[in-house]
Motif scaffolding. Structure first.
Motif, PDB file in Angstrom:
ATOM      1  N   MET A 186       0.837  -1.200   0.000  1.00 32.89           N
ATOM      2  CA  MET A 186       0.000   0.000   0.000  1.00 32.89           C
ATOM      3  C   MET A 186       0.872   1.250   0.000  1.00 32.89           C
ATOM      4  SD  MET A 186      -3.046  -0.648   2.736  1.00 32.89           S
ATOM      5  CE  MET A 186      -4.279  -1.906   2.504  1.00 32.89           C
ATOM      6  N   GLN A 187       0.365   2.294  -0.648  1.00 34.24           N
ATOM      7  CA  GLN A 187       1.058   3.584  -0.617  1.00 34.24           C
ATOM      8  C   GLN A 187       0.057   4.676  -0.281  1.00 34.24           C
ATOM      9  OE1 GLN A 187       3.458   4.542  -4.040  1.00 34.24           O
ATOM     10  NE2 GLN A 187       3.481   6.730  -3.552  1.00 34.24           N
ATOM     11  N   TYR A 188       0.468   5.554   0.615  1.00 38.56           N
ATOM     12  CA  TYR A 188      -0.331   6.740   0.941  1.00 38.56           C
ATOM     13  C   TYR A 188       0.618   7.923   0.987  1.00 38.56           C
ATOM     14  CZ  TYR A 188      -3.054  10.131   3.604  1.00 38.56           C
ATOM     15  OH  TYR A 188      -3.689  11.273   4.025  1.00 38.56           O
ATOM     16  N   LYS A 189       0.335   8.908   0.136  1.00 39.47           N
ATOM     17  CA  LYS A 189       1.244  10.045  -0.027  1.00 39.47           C
ATOM     18  C   LYS A 189       2.634   9.507  -0.389  1.00 39.47           C
ATOM     19  CE  LYS A 189      -1.595  13.246   2.574  1.00 39.47           C
ATOM     20  NZ  LYS A 189      -1.767  14.097   3.749  1.00 39.47           N
ATOM     21  N   ASP A 190       3.658   9.805   0.380  1.00 36.99           N
ATOM     22  CA  ASP A 190       5.000   9.352  -0.014  1.00 36.99           C
ATOM     23  C   ASP A 190       5.459   8.133   0.778  1.00 36.99           C
ATOM     24  OD1 ASP A 190       5.136  10.628   2.385  1.00 36.99           O
ATOM     25  OD2 ASP A 190       6.945  11.776   1.952  1.00 36.99           O
ATOM     26  N   GLN A 191       4.529   7.484   1.479  1.00 37.44           N
ATOM     27  CA  GLN A 191       4.919   6.334   2.307  1.00 37.44           C
ATOM     28  C   GLN A 191       4.371   5.032   1.736  1.00 37.44           C
ATOM     29  OE1 GLN A 191       3.644   7.520   6.360  1.00 37.44           O
ATOM     30  NE2 GLN A 191       5.833   7.614   6.821  1.00 37.44           N
ATOM     31  N   LYS A 192       5.207   3.997   1.736  1.00 39.36           N
ATOM     32  CA  LYS A 192       4.792   2.673   1.276  1.00 39.36           C
ATOM     33  C   LYS A 192       4.857   1.686   2.431  1.00 39.36           C
ATOM     34  CE  LYS A 192       5.452   2.170  -3.693  1.00 39.36           C
ATOM     35  NZ  LYS A 192       6.179   1.487  -4.765  1.00 39.36           N
ATOM     36  N   SER A 193       3.885   0.779   2.464  1.00 37.22           N
ATOM     37  CA  SER A 193       3.892  -0.265   3.496  1.00 37.22           C
ATOM     38  C   SER A 193       4.864  -1.374   3.097  1.00 37.22           C
ATOM     39  CB  SER A 193       2.491  -0.861   3.638  1.00 37.22           C
ATOM     40  OG  SER A 193       2.173  -1.650   2.497  1.00 37.22           O
ATOM     41  N   ASP A 194       5.164  -2.250   4.053  1.00 42.36           N
ATOM     42  CA  ASP A 194       5.843  -3.496   3.710  1.00 42.36           C
ATOM     43  C   ASP A 194       4.873  -4.312   2.858  1.00 42.36           C
ATOM     44  OD1 ASP A 194       7.951  -2.710   5.308  1.00 42.36           O
ATOM     45  OD2 ASP A 194       7.196  -3.776   7.078  1.00 42.36           O
ATOM     46  N   SER A 195       5.378  -5.255   2.093  1.00 37.06           N
ATOM     47  CA  SER A 195       4.475  -6.117   1.330  1.00 37.06           C
ATOM     48  C   SER A 195       3.877  -7.167   2.271  1.00 37.06           C
ATOM     49  CB  SER A 195       5.196  -6.775   0.160  1.00 37.06           C
ATOM     50  OG  SER A 195       6.226  -7.600   0.618  1.00 37.06           O
ATOM     51  N   PHE A 196       2.660  -7.600   1.964  1.00 39.26           N
ATOM     52  CA  PHE A 196       1.954  -8.572   2.805  1.00 39.26           C
ATOM     53  C   PHE A 196       1.028  -9.410   1.928  1.00 39.26           C
ATOM     54  CE2 PHE A 196      -0.508  -4.684   2.580  1.00 39.26           C
ATOM     55  CZ  PHE A 196      -1.809  -5.106   2.375  1.00 39.26           C
ATOM     56  N   TYR A 197       0.713 -10.610   2.408  1.00 36.07           N
ATOM     57  CA  TYR A 197      -0.226 -11.469   1.689  1.00 36.07           C
ATOM     58  C   TYR A 197      -1.648 -11.224   2.181  1.00 36.07           C
ATOM     59  CZ  TYR A 197       3.183 -14.304  -0.783  1.00 36.07           C
ATOM     60  OH  TYR A 197       4.167 -14.721  -1.636  1.00 36.07           O
ATOM     61  N   TRP A 198      -2.580 -11.287   1.248  1.00 37.96           N
ATOM     62  CA  TRP A 198      -4.010 -11.131   1.544  1.00 37.96           C
ATOM     63  C   TRP A 198      -4.731 -12.247   0.808  1.00 37.96           C
ATOM     64  CZ3 TRP A 198      -5.926  -8.194   5.226  1.00 37.96           C
ATOM     65  CH2 TRP A 198      -7.292  -7.909   5.268  1.00 37.96           C
ATOM     66  N   LEU A 199      -5.626 -12.950   1.503  1.00 38.53           N
ATOM     67  CA  LEU A 199      -6.242 -14.154   0.943  1.00 38.53           C
ATOM     68  C   LEU A 199      -7.659 -13.893   0.446  1.00 38.53           C
ATOM     69  CD1 LEU A 199      -5.941 -17.246   0.516  1.00 38.53           C
ATOM     70  CD2 LEU A 199      -6.892 -17.542   2.816  1.00 38.53           C
ATOM     71  N   TYR A 200      -7.887 -14.239  -0.813  1.00 41.74           N
ATOM     72  CA  TYR A 200      -9.238 -14.250  -1.381  1.00 41.74           C
ATOM     73  C   TYR A 200      -9.637 -15.707  -1.551  1.00 41.74           C
ATOM     74  CZ  TYR A 200      -8.515  -9.314  -2.450  1.00 41.74           C
ATOM     75  OH  TYR A 200      -8.274  -7.973  -2.353  1.00 41.74           O
ATOM     76  N   LEU A 201     -10.725 -16.108  -0.891  1.00 42.40           N
ATOM     77  CA  LEU A 201     -11.115 -17.520  -0.894  1.00 42.40           C
ATOM     78  C   LEU A 201     -12.403 -17.726  -1.676  1.00 42.40           C
ATOM     79  CD1 LEU A 201     -10.747 -19.068   2.692  1.00 42.40           C
ATOM     80  CD2 LEU A 201      -9.591 -19.766   0.602  1.00 42.40           C
ATOM     81  N   ASP A 202     -12.378 -18.641  -2.660  1.00 43.88           N
ATOM     82  CA  ASP A 202     -13.649 -19.021  -3.268  1.00 43.88           C
ATOM     83  C   ASP A 202     -14.443 -19.821  -2.243  1.00 43.88           C
ATOM     84  OD1 ASP A 202     -13.571 -22.174  -4.205  1.00 43.88           O
ATOM     85  OD2 ASP A 202     -11.574 -21.283  -4.067  1.00 43.88           O
ATOM     86  N   PHE A 203     -15.765 -19.853  -2.392  1.00 45.94           N
ATOM     87  CA  PHE A 203     -16.600 -20.448  -1.345  1.00 45.94           C
ATOM     88  C   PHE A 203     -16.297 -21.927  -1.130  1.00 45.94           C
ATOM     89  CE2 PHE A 203     -20.321 -22.767   0.146  1.00 45.94           C
ATOM     90  CZ  PHE A 203     -20.458 -22.182   1.401  1.00 45.94           C
ATOM     91  N   ASN A 204     -16.084 -22.692  -2.195  1.00 49.01           N
ATOM     92  CA  ASN A 204     -15.835 -24.130  -2.031  1.00 49.01           C
ATOM     93  C   ASN A 204     -14.574 -24.393  -1.216  1.00 49.01           C
ATOM     94  OD1 ASN A 204     -18.107 -24.830  -3.460  1.00 49.01           O
ATOM     95  ND2 ASN A 204     -17.038 -25.061  -5.413  1.00 49.01           N
ATOM     96  N   THR A 205     -13.542 -23.583  -1.451  1.00 48.24           N
ATOM     97  CA  THR A 205     -12.299 -23.752  -0.688  1.00 48.24           C
ATOM     98  C   THR A 205     -12.504 -23.360   0.768  1.00 48.24           C
ATOM     99  OG1 THR A 205     -11.033 -23.306  -2.696  1.00 48.24           O
ATOM    100  CG2 THR A 205      -9.844 -23.154  -0.622  1.00 48.24           C
ATOM    101  N   LEU A 206     -13.262 -22.281   0.998  1.00 54.68           N
ATOM    102  CA  LEU A 206     -13.598 -21.894   2.377  1.00 54.68           C
ATOM    103  C   LEU A 206     -14.351 -23.021   3.079  1.00 54.68           C
ATOM    104  CD1 LEU A 206     -13.968 -19.818   4.734  1.00 54.68           C
ATOM    105  CD2 LEU A 206     -16.113 -19.160   3.620  1.00 54.68           C
ATOM    106  N   GLU A 207     -15.345 -23.576   2.400  1.00 52.08           N
ATOM    107  CA  GLU A 207     -16.167 -24.636   2.991  1.00 52.08           C
ATOM    108  C   GLU A 207     -15.318 -25.851   3.365  1.00 52.08           C
ATOM    109  OE1 GLU A 207     -20.542 -26.422   2.010  1.00 52.08           O
ATOM    110  OE2 GLU A 207     -19.112 -26.371   0.353  1.00 52.08           O
ATOM    111  N   MET A 208     -14.413 -26.246   2.477  1.00 54.62           N
ATOM    112  CA  MET A 208     -13.538 -27.400   2.761  1.00 54.62           C
ATOM    113  C   MET A 208     -12.605 -27.114   3.941  1.00 54.62           C
ATOM    114  SD  MET A 208     -12.490 -29.144  -0.874  1.00 54.62           S
ATOM    115  CE  MET A 208     -11.859 -27.663  -1.647  1.00 54.62           C
ATOM    116  N   ALA A 209     -12.035 -25.898   3.966  1.00 59.11           N
ATOM    117  CA  ALA A 209     -11.126 -25.538   5.065  1.00 59.11           C
ATOM    118  C   ALA A 209     -11.886 -25.476   6.392  1.00 59.11           C
ATOM    119  CB  ALA A 209     -10.464 -24.199   4.767  1.00 59.11           C
ATOM    120  N   ALA A 210     -13.093 -24.917   6.352  1.00 54.91           N
ATOM    121  CA  ALA A 210     -13.908 -24.818   7.569  1.00 54.91           C
ATOM    122  C   ALA A 210     -14.264 -26.208   8.097  1.00 54.91           C
ATOM    123  CB  ALA A 210     -15.170 -24.013   7.280  1.00 54.91           C
ATOM    124  N   GLU A 211     -14.737 -27.061   7.206  1.00 51.95           N
ATOM    125  CA  GLU A 211     -15.156 -28.406   7.628  1.00 51.95           C
ATOM    126  C   GLU A 211     -13.978 -29.226   8.139  1.00 51.95           C
ATOM    127  OE1 GLU A 211     -17.334 -29.969   4.296  1.00 51.95           O
ATOM    128  OE2 GLU A 211     -19.128 -28.754   4.765  1.00 51.95           O
TER     129      GLU A 211
END
Length: 235
Positions: A186-211
């Motif tokens: 992320m960048q705001y004005k002249d500052q940048k964050s460290d890089s990080f992972y963010w997870l987007y889960l399709d529903f079937n994968t969420l359901e399997m992980a939850a179960e």
């Protein structure tokens, strides 16, 4: 770690809004998070978020509360809600906006309290980062749940962002990891964050992980663009 996100929303709260947050991702896309959108009221929220807020019950933990818009709405409706975020700027903003119970910590360091609803909105499951971390996440949130508690979360299946071939199949790069694991900065004005992972889960994968981790999982509603709201509970 530079709190780019928190700095942006705290600036907005204090009347110093001049720029939005720019995000860079491993999908090679540059995008913008409009800061005013983080301060939206109930009527401006997507239907998925409205539905999630209506489904809340009992005591609520708003995980990744951001500027506190969901917490404020619930508080005004009489709920006992705790807003939690690992952004110091976000939690300061929540306090300035009038959220009564605010906690600045990482979810995994938050212990000792239990709730009837855990709320993770704006792709809240994203905090898990990578698919391999789902078990750690589910095991921890079990410790925060009262008997009969529910988890309400939304996410997106980002398969639409990959190219379709002539047969209607989708070409996903073979990186050896799940296609919804996206690396951001992320960048705001002249500052940048460290890089990080963010997870987007399709529903079937969420359901399997939850179960696999002892949770029931139900699709509550599909959104307008590959997104969905899900409800989880302990079996």
């Amino acid at each position: 770690m530079i709190d780019v996100f928190g700095k942006a929303i705290l600036d907005f709260q204090k009347g110093n809004y001049s720029e939005d947050i720019i995000t860079y991702s491993s999908l090679d896309e540059e995008d913008v998070i409009p800061v005013p959108y983080l301060f939206r009221g109930f009527k401006e929220m997507p239907k998925l978020e409205q539905e999630a807020l209506k489904l809340c019950k009992g005591t609520v933990l708003d995980v990744g509360c951001g500027a506190g818009s969901h917490s404020l709405y619930l508080q005004e409706k009489g709920y006992e809600v705790t807003a939690l975020d690992y952004s110091k700027g976000a939690t300061e903003t929540c306090k300035l906006r009038g959220v009564q119970s605010v906690v600045y910590t990482d979810i995994y360091n938050f212990k000792g309290l239990k709730f009837d609803t855990l709320l993770l909105l704006m792709n809240g499951i994203g905090i898990v980062g990578q698919l391999a971390n789902t078990t750690k996440f589910f095991e921890h949130i079990k410790t925060l749940m009262n008997p009969g508690a529910q988890v309400l979360l939304d996410s997106s299946d980002i398969i639409y962002m990959f190219e379709e071939d002539e047969d209607g199949g989708v070409w996903v790069p073979n990186t050896g990891s799940y296609y919804g694991e996206i690396e951001f900065q992320m960048q705001y004005k002249d500052q940048k964050s460290d890089s990080f992972y963010w997870l987007y889960l399709d529903f079937n994968t969420l359901e399997m992980a939850a179960e696999a981790n002892g949770f029931g999982c139900k699709l509550v509603r599909n959104g307008e663009h590959y997104d969905y709201l899900a409800k989880l509970w302990l079996e």
